[in-house]
Design an enzyme around this catalytic site. Structure first.
Site, PDB file in Angstrom:
ATOM      1  N   HIS A 276      -1.638  -4.382  -1.416  1.00 14.95           N
ATOM      2  CA  HIS A 276      -2.373  -4.498  -0.152  1.00 14.95           C
ATOM      3  C   HIS A 276      -3.666  -3.707  -0.218  1.00 14.95           C
ATOM      4  O   HIS A 276      -3.740  -2.617  -0.784  1.00 14.95           O
ATOM      5  CB  HIS A 276      -1.503  -4.114   1.041  1.00 14.95           C
ATOM      6  N   ASP A 288      -2.771   4.995  -0.816  1.00 11.80           N
ATOM      7  CA  ASP A 288      -2.068   3.934  -0.100  1.00 11.80           C
ATOM      8  C   ASP A 288      -3.077   3.026   0.609  1.00 11.80           C
ATOM      9  O   ASP A 288      -3.436   3.284   1.751  1.00 11.80           O
ATOM     10  CB  ASP A 288      -1.112   4.556   0.915  1.00 11.80           C
ATOM     11  N   GLU A 325      -1.333  -5.244   5.782  1.00 15.27           N
ATOM     12  CA  GLU A 325      -0.011  -4.740   5.395  1.00 15.27           C
ATOM     13  C   GLU A 325       0.426  -3.598   6.282  1.00 15.27           C
ATOM     14  O   GLU A 325       1.609  -3.483   6.637  1.00 15.27           O
ATOM     15  CB  GLU A 325      -0.034  -4.284   3.927  1.00 15.27           C
ATOM     16  N   GLU A 326      -0.533  -2.763   6.648  1.00  8.06           N
ATOM     17  CA  GLU A 326      -0.186  -1.548   7.384  1.00  8.06           C
ATOM     18  C   GLU A 326       0.276  -1.811   8.813  1.00  8.06           C
ATOM     19  O   GLU A 326       0.739  -0.897   9.489  1.00  8.06           O
ATOM     20  CB  GLU A 326      -1.382  -0.584   7.397  1.00  8.06           C
ATOM     21  N   ASP A 357       2.377  -0.842  -4.669  1.00  6.29           N
ATOM     22  CA  ASP A 357       2.018  -0.179  -3.417  1.00  6.29           C
ATOM     23  C   ASP A 357       2.190   1.324  -3.613  1.00  6.29           C
ATOM     24  O   ASP A 357       3.304   1.840  -3.558  1.00  6.29           O
ATOM     25  CB  ASP A 357       2.926  -0.691  -2.295  1.00  6.29           C
ATOM     26  N   HIS A 457      -0.497   8.310   4.886  1.00  7.74           N
ATOM     27  CA  HIS A 457      -0.935   7.826   6.204  1.00  7.74           C
ATOM     28  C   HIS A 457      -1.706   8.898   6.976  1.00  7.74           C
ATOM     29  O   HIS A 457      -1.544   9.029   8.189  1.00  7.74           O
ATOM     30  CB  HIS A 457       0.264   7.344   7.025  1.00  7.74           C
TER      31      HIS A 457
END
Length: 593
Positions: A276, A288, A325-326, A357, A457
């Site tokens: 992603h 990420d 994706e998130e 990922d 994140h």
């Protein structure tokens, strides 16, 4: 392609197939290999020698610059995502690909109200409702503030709530040891009406519960500093009560995937590699998932460069950079759903899917999706061929003496839609919000008891958050797997190279003499050469057209035959290089006397 019915014979890499159709094709000139020669497919391209961590890191620097120029992130529907996609497309175009965008729309939640007060502390910054957690009532939710009794306040099990009256309470739980979903489940089962998750490392906490579940209660993530302030207030005697208010509504969004396929290779046996491209709103998303998306971009570039000298591999390779994706695996889910509904044959033509990922985590493990369930029982159905796809990674690591561990084949990334539709899959993972164990430290170094990516994140997921050693190991492994599977997917889905179908060998009588009649159909999308070899002679066919058959009858010059086998060899050609596969086809005994 889906797996065909195959039965291994004593011959190496041979197949026994049955049932026959199509008209015969007349014998033609000689096949490229000499009679009796054994010529397998050429060795896979040595992509692992060409794809380096340094090269991928250079591409991550480009993504960081893009984020820096666009409000610090690359999230969906932002200029940062658009610029990230444009960069990928330009690199692919320069390498000789023809990238395409696949647009899609979807509905998602938008926050209307979000507030938290706990033990008199108003948390006003870096407050994140957990993904997949439900809303509170319209007036919010107020209850006594309680904590689990385990030493670290991680609250992962029912035992951690022994003796705690959590009924209608707000549970205050530290990040650590287990997944957020396990913490919320344990708290809700103890009676909690809501959960506050606080970070155990510096920075914000944007948790996900992985999927929708009726067991979840309203859950919010807060930074370490806010958690420490609440704990200090409790120790000082503040009234242990919390009020959490969260409401949201649904809006429609648009995003897109970027897709590119090698111009050469079989399009009916495609190997896919995906990652992603989007980040969360709160950071640049360089680990990420800049790490995975830039790794497959470098693989695509080096594959194209190698093809200039030796030709494209036998199987086409399709690269995918997924959008959104998130916010729930939206891009990959749209892609697979669209194929399933509108082009199911194209979905069946995907031999296997490789997912990447997070492959540069700072406190990394070298993790491989545990498709054979040798360590973790999968919570999802594992399609046939996935374990064999996993073997490509683990065999490579074993061959170079690189330690590795299994990570759960959970479906919690962009391979989910593929496996739900029966496509084999595997992938690599260096870790996110799980805690590193002593055993993993012994294998890979790093720090025990903290997360594989403490900046997961968060705004701190920048270029400085990527471990160059992990990135190099994983990038080379990705390159190796793509090269191996682009060359041959026989072990994964039973598709040989070249693929002959509907093979039969039938012993029959004619005028008191036993004959063996052999037929084989070219199941490729290009012409193939076929050689039929029996104990009584052989016949060569050149340029058999797709879906056409090679046929020959051989006399034994005897009145009876014992059961036996014939060999059928198929050849295709890649820039003058023959690709060869042998099939052993049985026939039954016959007596014509």
């Amino acid at each position: 392609m889906r797996p065909r019915s195959i039965v291994p014979s004593a011959a190496a890499a041979s197949l026994v197939l049955a049932v026959m159709t199509s008209a015969p094709v007349a014998a033609a000139g000689p096949v490229g290999a000499a009679p009796g020669a054994v010529r397998a497919a050429a060795d896979p391209l040595p992509l692992e020698d060409l794809v380096t961590g340094d090269a991928v890191m250079d591409r991550l620097e480009e993504l960081q610059a893009i984020a820096d120029a666009n409000d610090g992130n690359r999230a969906l529907e932002t200029p940062g995502y658009e610029a990230s996609a444009a960069y990928v497309e330009q690199v692919l175009t320069d390498a000789g690909y023809a990238p395409e965008r696949q647009y899609f729309t979807f509905e998602d939640l938008v926050v209307d109200d979000l507030s938290l007060t706990a033990a008199g502390v108003d948390v006003t910054e870096d407050l994140y409702a957990a993904e997949f957690a439900p809303d509170t009532p319209d007036e919010g939710l107020t209850g006594p503030l309680v904590q689990p009794v385990d030493e670290m306040r991680h609250g992962c099990t029912a035992d951690a709530w022994t003796g705690v009256d959590a009924t209608d309470a707000v549970a205050l739980v530290s990040r650590g040891t287990c997944a957020f979903s396990e913490k919320v489940l344990a708290a809700s089962q103890a009676g909690a009406a809501a959960v506050i998750l606080y970070n155990n490392a510096d920075g914000a906490l944007n948790p996900t519960l992985g999927a929708e579940n009726d067991a979840w209660v309203p859950t919010v993530g807060i930074p370490q500093a806010a958690g420490q302030e609440i704990l200090a207030a409790l120790e000082s005697g503040a009234f242990p009560e919390a009020t959490y208010d969260y409401q949201s509504h649904v809006e429609e969004f648009e995003s897109f995937n970027v897709l590119a396929q090698t111009p050469g290779g079989r399009t009916n046996n495609v190997v896919m590699a995906g990652a992603h491209l989007d980040s969360v709103e709160d950071g640049a998303g360089i680990n990420d998932n800049g790490s995975g998306s830039m790794a497959i971009l470098e693989v695509a570039v080096q594959l194209a460069a190698a093809a200039e000298d030796g030709g494209w591999p036998d199987n086409a390779v399709r690269f995918a950079w997924w959008g959104a994706e998130e916010v729930g695996l939206r891009g990959s889910t749209h892609y697979v759903t669209d194929l399933a509904e509108n082009d199911p044959e194209a979905l069946e033509d995907i031999a296997t899917y490789l997912n990447f990922d997070m492959v540069g985590s700072p406190n990394y493990i070298i993790g491989v999706y545990d498709a054979d369930e040798s360590t973790h029982e999968a919570p999802v159905e594992v399609p046939p061929g996935s374990a064999e796809t996993e073997d490509v990674f683990t065999d490579y690591f074993d061959s170079i003496g690189q330690p590795w561990v299994d990570t759960e084949f959970s479906g919690r990334s962009d391979y989910q839609a593929f496996i739900e539709n029966g496509v084999p899959a595997s992938g690599l993972f260096t870790g996110a919000d799980g805690s590193k164990t002593a055993e993993e430290v012994e294998l890979f170094g790093g720090t025990e008891g903290i997360f594989y990516d403490p900046n997961y994140h968060s705004p701190q997921d920048t270029i400085d958050n990527v471990d160059p050693t992990a990135l190099d190991i994983m990038s080379r492994a990705i390159a190796h797997a793509v090269a191996v599977l682009a060359d041959d997917t026989l072990a994964v889905n039973g598709v040989a190279n070249p693929e002959l179908a509907d093979l039969t060998a039938e012993a029959r009588c004619l005028g008191g003499t036993a004959y063996v009649a052999v037929r084989a159909t070219n199941d490729e999308t290009v012409r193939a050469d076929v050689r039929i070899i029996t104990p009584f002679g052989q016949q060569k066919f050149a340029g058999v057209a797709p879906d056409s058959a090679a046929y020959q009858s051989f006399t034994s010059r005897a009145a009876s035959l014992e059961a036996g086998t014939v060999t059928v060899r198929g050849y295709t050609w890649n820039d003058g290089d023959p690709r060869y596969h042998a099939y052993e086809v049985p026939y039954e005994a016959v007596s014509c006397g």
